[in-house]
Design an enzyme around this catalytic site. Structure first.
Site, PDB file in Angstrom:
ATOM      1  N   ASP A 155       0.825  -1.161   0.273  1.00 22.47           N
ATOM      2  CA  ASP A 155       0.005   0.102  -0.100  1.00 22.47           C
ATOM      3  C   ASP A 155       1.104   1.166   0.110  1.00 22.47           C
ATOM      4  O   ASP A 155       2.069   1.252   0.470  1.00 22.47           O
ATOM      5  CB  ASP A 155      -0.779  -0.120   1.249  1.00 22.47           C
ATOM      6  CG  ASP A 155      -1.549   1.160   1.509  1.00 22.47           C
ATOM      7  OD1 ASP A 155      -2.326   1.622   0.351  1.00 22.47           O
ATOM      8  OD2 ASP A 155      -1.672   1.706   2.609  1.00 22.47           O
ATOM      9  N   ASP A 187      -0.155   5.064   0.794  1.00 22.70           N
ATOM     10  CA  ASP A 187      -0.149   6.034   1.921  1.00 22.70           C
ATOM     11  C   ASP A 187      -0.179   5.367   3.571  1.00 22.70           C
ATOM     12  O   ASP A 187      -0.978   4.308   3.755  1.00 22.70           O
ATOM     13  CB  ASP A 187      -1.648   6.931   1.678  1.00 22.70           C
ATOM     14  CG  ASP A 187      -1.806   7.560   0.502  1.00 22.70           C
ATOM     15  OD1 ASP A 187      -0.888   8.201   0.347  1.00 22.70           O
ATOM     16  OD2 ASP A 187      -3.139   7.191  -0.120  1.00 22.70           O
TER      17      ASP A 187
HETATM   18  C1  BG6 Z   1      -5.833   5.804   0.056  1.00 26.54           C
HETATM   19  C2  BG6 Z   1      -5.925   6.338   1.605  1.00 26.54           C
HETATM   20  O1  BG6 Z   1      -4.532   5.260  -0.200  1.00 26.54           O
HETATM   21  O2  BG6 Z   1      -6.324   6.724  -0.924  1.00 26.54           O
HETATM   22  C3  BG6 Z   1      -7.244   7.026   1.540  1.00 26.54           C
HETATM   23  O3  BG6 Z   1      -5.551   5.511   2.579  1.00 26.54           O
HETATM   24  C4  BG6 Z   1      -7.832   7.801   0.632  1.00 26.54           C
HETATM   25  O4  BG6 Z   1      -7.323   7.669   2.874  1.00 26.54           O
HETATM   26  C5  BG6 Z   1      -7.867   7.078  -0.829  1.00 26.54           C
HETATM   27  O5  BG6 Z   1      -9.185   8.317   0.667  1.00 26.54           O
HETATM   28  C6  BG6 Z   1      -8.083   7.989  -1.899  1.00 26.54           C
HETATM   29  O6  BG6 Z   1      -7.370   8.806  -2.262  1.00 26.54           O
HETATM   30  P1  BG6 Z   1      -7.255  10.068  -3.219  1.00 26.54           P
HETATM   31  O7  BG6 Z   1      -5.848  10.546  -3.231  1.00 26.54           O
HETATM   32  O8  BG6 Z   1      -7.541   9.388  -4.747  1.00 26.54           O
HETATM   33  O9  BG6 Z   1      -8.059  11.139  -2.845  1.00 26.54           O
HETATM   34 MG    MG Z   2      -2.707   3.093   3.781  1.00 27.23          MG
END
Ligand code: BG6
Ligand code: MG
Length: 220
Positions: free
Chosen positions: A18, A20
């Site tokens: 993953d 984030d």
């Molecule tokens: C995930 C995060 O990686 O991406 C979530 O853990 C986030 O918190 C999701 O909502 C979507 O992210 P983005 O950048 O497309 O808004």
């Molecule tokens: Mg994550």
């Protein structure tokens, strides 16, 4: 490291990270961007709510925030709210550097590459590819599957099934590293092994719980 299940007999040929909160500390920037946007919109937000958004798509995050904040918005308002958060988030991303990588990630990735393990990123974020480019680490991975490639975000297994396919490794020979409960569920539904870090520890469904990312090298 905690082994939550008995040892596995499958070879691990692929690691799917993953992004984030596992590779880079952008989970904190998601939290900050949501907190500021909620303040502007006068919608309650907390770190506990933020933990429920890990791994979940942007629009599903809006629904969770509204549910716990006991608020309703029209479809159009929801889209503006999500856009406002994403604008803030993208602004924050421009400051990212390698210093924002989580501790020992470069070392672990280098070791895995030396061992000829295939590496992928499997993220629900539509900003994932941009983040890897800003930091300059896209070429560390053999495959990148992000929020633009999938129809259903975690806990749906789609992102990890696609990542294993892109690596040309069977899911049972892949281990997913995740900080989200939704990501652990997705990994197990995809047929992969799952290693929990950070906020995903203590959830009970991961095969391994890692206190430090280097412990992954003892599993693979
Ligand atoms: C995930 C995060 O990686 O991406 C979530 O853990 C986030 O918190 C999701 O909502 C979507 O992210 P983005 O950048 O497309 O808004
Ligand atoms: Mg994550």
């Amino acid at each position: 490291m905690v082994f939550t299940k008995e040892k596995y007999e499958f070879m691990i040929n692929g690691v799917i990270f993953d992004l984030d909160g596992v590779i880079v500390s952008t989970d904190k920037l998601h939290c900050l961007a949501w907190a500021e946007t909620c303040k502007e919109w006068d919608i309650p937000f907390s770190e506990d709510i933020n933990d429920m958004l890990r791994g979940v798509s942007r629009m599903e995050s809006v629904d969770i925030i509204l549910k716990y904040g006991n608020r309703e918005l029209s479809g159009e308002e929801k889209a503006s709210f999500a856009d406002a958060k994403n604008k803030r988030y993208v602004d924050l991303l421009s400051t990212l550097t390698r210093k924002d990588l989580l501790p020992n990630i470069p070392y672990v990735i280098r070791e895995l590459r030396n061992r000829k393990i295939k590496l992928a990123v499997g993220s629900s974020s539509k900003n994932a590819t941009a983040i890897l480019d800003i930091i300059g680490i896209s070429d560390w991975f053999d495959a990148i599957v992000d929020g633009n490639c999938i129809h259903n975000s975690k806990p749906d297994p789609e992102v990890f099934i696609l990542a294993a396919e892109a690596l040309n490794v069977h899911p049972r020979n892949c281990i997913v590293v995740e900080d989200a409960e939704s990501g652990i569920i997705a990994a197990k539904e995809a047929g992969c092994l799952a290693a929990a870090v950070g906020a995903a520890k203590g959830f009970g469904r991961a095969d391994y719980e890692l206190d430090r990312i280097e412990e992954l090298l003892g599993v693979v």
